[in-house]
Design an enzyme around this catalytic site. Sequence first.
Site, PDB file in Angstrom:
ATOM      1  N   LYS A  40      43.516  40.135  34.753  1.00 19.04           N
ATOM      2  CA  LYS A  40      42.195  40.746  34.721  1.00 19.04           C
ATOM      3  C   LYS A  40      42.176  42.205  35.148  1.00 19.04           C
ATOM      4  CE  LYS A  40      39.837  37.309  33.256  1.00 19.04           C
ATOM      5  NZ  LYS A  40      38.757  37.476  32.315  1.00 19.04           N
TER       6      LYS A  40
HETATM    7  N1  PMP Z   1      43.144  32.564  34.129  1.00 16.78           N
HETATM    8  C1  PMP Z   1      42.471  32.892  35.225  1.00 16.78           C
HETATM    9  C2  PMP Z   1      42.996  32.474  36.556  1.00 16.78           C
HETATM   10  C3  PMP Z   1      41.282  33.609  35.111  1.00 16.78           C
HETATM   11  O1  PMP Z   1      40.604  33.968  36.221  1.00 16.78           O
HETATM   12  C4  PMP Z   1      40.819  33.950  33.823  1.00 16.78           C
HETATM   13  C5  PMP Z   1      39.589  34.757  33.625  1.00 16.78           C
HETATM   14  N2  PMP Z   1      38.423  34.316  34.230  1.00 16.78           N
HETATM   15  C6  PMP Z   1      41.533  33.529  32.707  1.00 16.78           C
HETATM   16  C7  PMP Z   1      42.706  32.852  32.905  1.00 16.78           C
HETATM   17  C8  PMP Z   1      40.996  33.668  31.310  1.00 16.78           C
HETATM   18  O2  PMP Z   1      41.205  34.859  30.674  1.00 16.78           O
HETATM   19  P1  PMP Z   1      40.149  35.365  29.612  1.00 16.78           P
HETATM   20  O3  PMP Z   1      38.887  35.710  30.357  1.00 16.78           O
HETATM   21  O4  PMP Z   1      40.787  36.568  29.011  1.00 16.78           O
HETATM   22  O5  PMP Z   1      39.872  34.303  28.620  1.00 16.78           O
END
Ligand code: PMP
Length: 306
Positions: free
Chosen positions: A44
Amino acid sequence: MPILDSVLDVIGATPLVRLRRVAADCPAEIVGKLEACNPGGSVKDRIAVAMIDAAELDGTLAPGATIVEATAGNTGVGLAMTAAVRGYRCVFVMPEKMSREKEALLRAYGAEVIRTANAPLDDPENFLSVAVRLADENGWFLPDQFANPANPEMHEATTGPEIWEDSDGRVDALVAGAGTGGTLTGAGRFLKRQKPDVSVVLADPVGSTLGGGPDGCYRLEGIGSSRIPPNYDPAVVDEAIKVTDDEAFAMCRRLATEEGLLVGGAAGCAVVAALAWAARSENAGKLVVAILPDTGRNYLSGIFGA
Ligand code: PMP
């Protein structure tokens, strides 16, 4: 490497690492993309900087402004890190279910944290509703990672190309969970443009309806949803593989003890799904890239039983 201007220049260019033991009996090759190598400890960081850059560019974000965001924790860390460098104040809204470690991390970066009940999306106490309300009432900037186009665009510009280059164009499948959908949509889009038959596979918790199946509770953090977020493009995703909390968490413990990879539940979930995809006879000899989104240090008291 030259001397860098700030910690933000450390983001991205994360490595692909082969899973040697947990995929030992697997007829395909499985590698993990280690997003914990980002300075804030997760995938992120990429989109946090991208959303702030975009808002600075279009004038939405003025010096000294306050940023408010609904986060499972990792986007908050990325935003708090960026805000520390650029001089903004941060307020994060995080549901009760997210780990204590993540709340402590956000506070360590100087952010304020508001905890909400684990309320459904249509409830005014849901973390998204609370963040929107705070932004409206106070005139704060809401990056809105679920709909902000800078999120998938950043993955299309960095995560996807990194996978393509580091695998020398050999990648056959991309496997990841989806919270906002930014990673799968952006990286998947880029990879499919290079190689249209790349499979984009959603690793989805049992209890999330994103990849089908009934709505329910689950402990995996940051992935899954009961509605399709604007940044999740179903046209990019070829199939979903459902994974239980127990399967994902057991895989996290194996990744730590057998591969030396201390990663979070979403990473365990992606590896379980990658192994299931790779076990099909038609996928023998293929190269599968699983996104390992964050560090297991976020979950020592949960998944790792500390
Ligand atoms: N894994 C974790 C631990 C996350 O915090 C997030 C995002 N909230 C994601 C995966 C998912 O990624 P994306 O928002 O790009 O779908």
